[in-house]
Design a protein around this motif. Structure first.
Motif, mmCIF file in Angstrom:
data_model
loop_
_atom_site.group_PDB
_atom_site.id
_atom_site.type_symbol
_atom_site.label_atom_id
_atom_site.label_comp_id
_atom_site.label_asym_id
_atom_site.label_seq_id
_atom_site.Cartn_x
_atom_site.Cartn_y
_atom_site.Cartn_z
ATOM 1 N N ALA A 149 3.144 13.620 22.127
ATOM 2 C CA ALA A 149 3.590 13.692 20.728
ATOM 3 C C ALA A 149 4.760 14.656 20.581
ATOM 4 C CB ALA A 149 2.427 14.120 19.834
ATOM 5 N N ALA A 150 4.726 15.778 21.319
ATOM 6 C CA ALA A 150 5.820 16.751 21.255
ATOM 7 C C ALA A 150 7.116 16.135 21.774
ATOM 8 C CB ALA A 150 5.455 17.998 22.055
ATOM 9 N N ALA A 151 7.037 15.366 22.861
ATOM 10 C CA ALA A 151 8.230 14.725 23.423
ATOM 11 C C ALA A 151 8.810 13.705 22.451
ATOM 12 C CB ALA A 151 7.881 14.053 24.742
ATOM 13 N N ARG A 152 7.957 12.891 21.860
ATOM 14 C CA ARG A 152 8.443 11.874 20.919
ATOM 15 C C ARG A 152 9.064 12.524 19.682
ATOM 16 N NH1 ARG A 152 3.939 7.602 19.684
ATOM 17 N NH2 ARG A 152 5.711 6.741 18.517
ATOM 18 N N ALA A 153 8.445 13.618 19.213
ATOM 19 C CA ALA A 153 8.978 14.303 18.032
ATOM 20 C C ALA A 153 10.330 14.940 18.326
ATOM 21 C CB ALA A 153 7.979 15.363 17.555
ATOM 22 N N ALA A 154 10.468 15.530 19.525
ATOM 23 C CA ALA A 154 11.744 16.138 19.894
ATOM 24 C C ALA A 154 12.847 15.083 19.959
ATOM 25 C CB ALA A 154 11.615 16.851 21.238
ATOM 26 N N LEU B 133 16.419 14.160 17.189
ATOM 27 C CA LEU B 133 17.800 13.981 17.621
ATOM 28 C C LEU B 133 18.304 12.568 17.346
ATOM 29 C CD1 LEU B 133 17.458 15.842 21.032
ATOM 30 C CD2 LEU B 133 18.521 16.730 18.956
ATOM 31 N N GLY B 134 17.502 11.810 16.628
ATOM 32 C CA GLY B 134 17.904 10.452 16.297
ATOM 33 C C GLY B 134 17.655 9.444 17.396
ATOM 34 N N LEU B 135 16.792 9.787 18.360
ATOM 35 C CA LEU B 135 16.480 8.884 19.460
ATOM 36 C C LEU B 135 15.172 8.150 19.168
ATOM 37 C CD1 LEU B 135 17.241 11.280 22.463
ATOM 38 C CD2 LEU B 135 18.738 9.509 21.517
ATOM 39 N N ALA B 136 15.169 6.857 19.339
ATOM 40 C CA ALA B 136 13.959 6.063 19.113
ATOM 41 C C ALA B 136 13.020 6.211 20.300
ATOM 42 C CB ALA B 136 14.336 4.597 18.917
ATOM 43 N N ALA B 137 11.804 6.690 20.047
ATOM 44 C CA ALA B 137 10.835 6.933 21.120
ATOM 45 C C ALA B 137 9.477 6.377 20.705
ATOM 46 C CB ALA B 137 10.742 8.431 21.424
ATOM 47 N N ASP B 138 9.426 5.059 20.537
ATOM 48 C CA ASP B 138 8.192 4.407 20.110
ATOM 49 C C ASP B 138 7.153 4.358 21.220
ATOM 50 O OD1 ASP B 138 9.480 3.882 17.676
ATOM 51 O OD2 ASP B 138 10.276 1.983 18.428
ATOM 52 N N GLU B 139 7.626 4.406 22.453
ATOM 53 C CA GLU B 139 6.730 4.283 23.601
ATOM 54 C C GLU B 139 7.029 5.382 24.601
ATOM 55 O OE1 GLU B 139 5.535 0.996 27.083
ATOM 56 O OE2 GLU B 139 7.097 0.562 25.605
ATOM 57 N N ALA B 140 5.970 5.902 25.251
ATOM 58 C CA ALA B 140 6.125 6.931 26.278
ATOM 59 C C ALA B 140 5.371 6.501 27.531
ATOM 60 C CB ALA B 140 5.613 8.269 25.781
ATOM 61 N N VAL B 141 6.092 6.319 28.621
ATOM 62 C CA VAL B 141 5.501 5.905 29.892
ATOM 63 C C VAL B 141 5.437 7.119 30.820
ATOM 64 C CG1 VAL B 141 5.722 4.377 31.879
ATOM 65 C CG2 VAL B 141 6.452 3.597 29.603
ATOM 66 N N VAL B 142 4.250 7.441 31.328
ATOM 67 C CA VAL B 142 4.099 8.587 32.227
ATOM 68 C C VAL B 142 4.696 8.256 33.589
ATOM 69 C CG1 VAL B 142 2.469 10.121 33.397
ATOM 70 C CG2 VAL B 142 2.032 9.406 31.036
#
Length: 289
Positions: A22-27, A31-40
């Motif tokens: 959640a912290a990575a997506r919020a960061a 900055l205006g970057l779309a981060a709907d998905e996070a792959v480890v």
């Protein structure tokens, strides 16, 4: 000998993972970057994520366990010099972002090469170019012997290493002390180093091999860095002290063996590896006598 594991490379706690993501997506979103998905991509002391659809890499660590600002500074300066290191994310200002107890840094995603292994000659060339760039930097960094000190303090703390037999404790402590003295007594040039340029910290990408995880940088002889690489890499390196490299390899082996006996270490198969590595150190100790 190939050294794959450094100091305290245990995985982030399972309970921390959702908050770290959640912290990575919020960061990224800030900055205006779309981060709907996070792959480890990798889970060690830092969580490495590929954020989509913006397609940047986020590295996340607890605030207390990081030196992210130094890593960002080094990456930025080395990239400008053309050194083989992973680049920070494009189109955003290089920075360290703090969110809910975590620090987040953003990096360029690089497509992995096929095959994913870096040949020994290319490995040696990348490390030599990294060292050439690092020689041009004047930044404060700890001496590599600080890690030896930490390892010896861990050995002295029996509450942290309760499963370690006393004979093996003496072997590790004696090996660390002997090799620290032997390396220190050599009249060898020292410089800024990566600190842990093992295969896990070298990406095989379509644009060539790139080093990551610059938070481990320290000062010392280049042989200390080379000691972390596969043995056949040294065959492609000129102007190195082979005896010093031998001592550095044993020193690194004694350190990583010590970390595996820390009761907080969660490296998979860590104790099995520690047992194998102790056997190598016993053989080396017998040769010294």
């Amino acid at each position: 000998m190939t050294v794959l594991y450094g100091e305290g490379r245990s995985a982030m706690r399972v309970s921390e993972l959702p908050c770290a993501v959640a912290a990575a997506r919020a960061a990224a979103a800030s900055l205006g970057l779309a981060a709907d998905e996070a792959v480890v991509l990798h889970d060690s002391n830092k969580l490495t994520l590929r954020l989509l659809p913006c397609d940047v890499v986020a590295r996340v660590a607890p605030v207390a366990d990081q030196v992210a600002r130094l890593e960002v500074e080094l990456a930025q300066r080395l990239t400008e010099m053309g050194s083989p290191v992973a680049a920070l994310a494009p189109r955003v200002t290089p920075d360290v972002h703090e969110r809910d107890g975590f620090v987040v840094t953003l990096w360029t995603y690089c497509e992995p090469a096929v095959p994913p292994e870096v040949p020994p000659a290319a490995y040696a060339d990348a490390l030599a170019r990294l060292h050439a760039g690092m020689r041009q930097l004047d930044v404060p960094a700890p001496h590599f012997t600080v890690r030896v000190d930490r390892a010896q303090r861990l050995l002295a703390d029996r509450d942290r290493t309760p499963a370690l037999a006393e004979a093996d404790r003496r072997l590790l402590d004696g090996t660390l002390g002997r090799l620290r003295r032997a390396i220190g007594e050599r009249d060898t040039a020292e410089q800024l180093l990566h600190g842990e340029p093992h295969p896990g910290n070298l990406l095989a990408t379509e644009s060539g091999p790139l080093f990551v995880d610059l938070e481990t940088c320290c000062r010392g002889p280049v042989e200390f860095d080379l000691a972390h690489a596969p043995d056949d890499v040294a065959e492609h390196c000129a102007d190195i002290d082979r005896d010093l490299l031998h001592d550095c390899r044993l020193l690194v082996l004694a350190m990583i063996t010590t970390w595996r006996w820390d009761r907080h270490d969660r490296l998979p198969n860590g104790r099995r590896l520690a047992g194998e590595w102790l056997g190598r150190l016993r053989e080396a100790s017998a040769e010294v006598r």
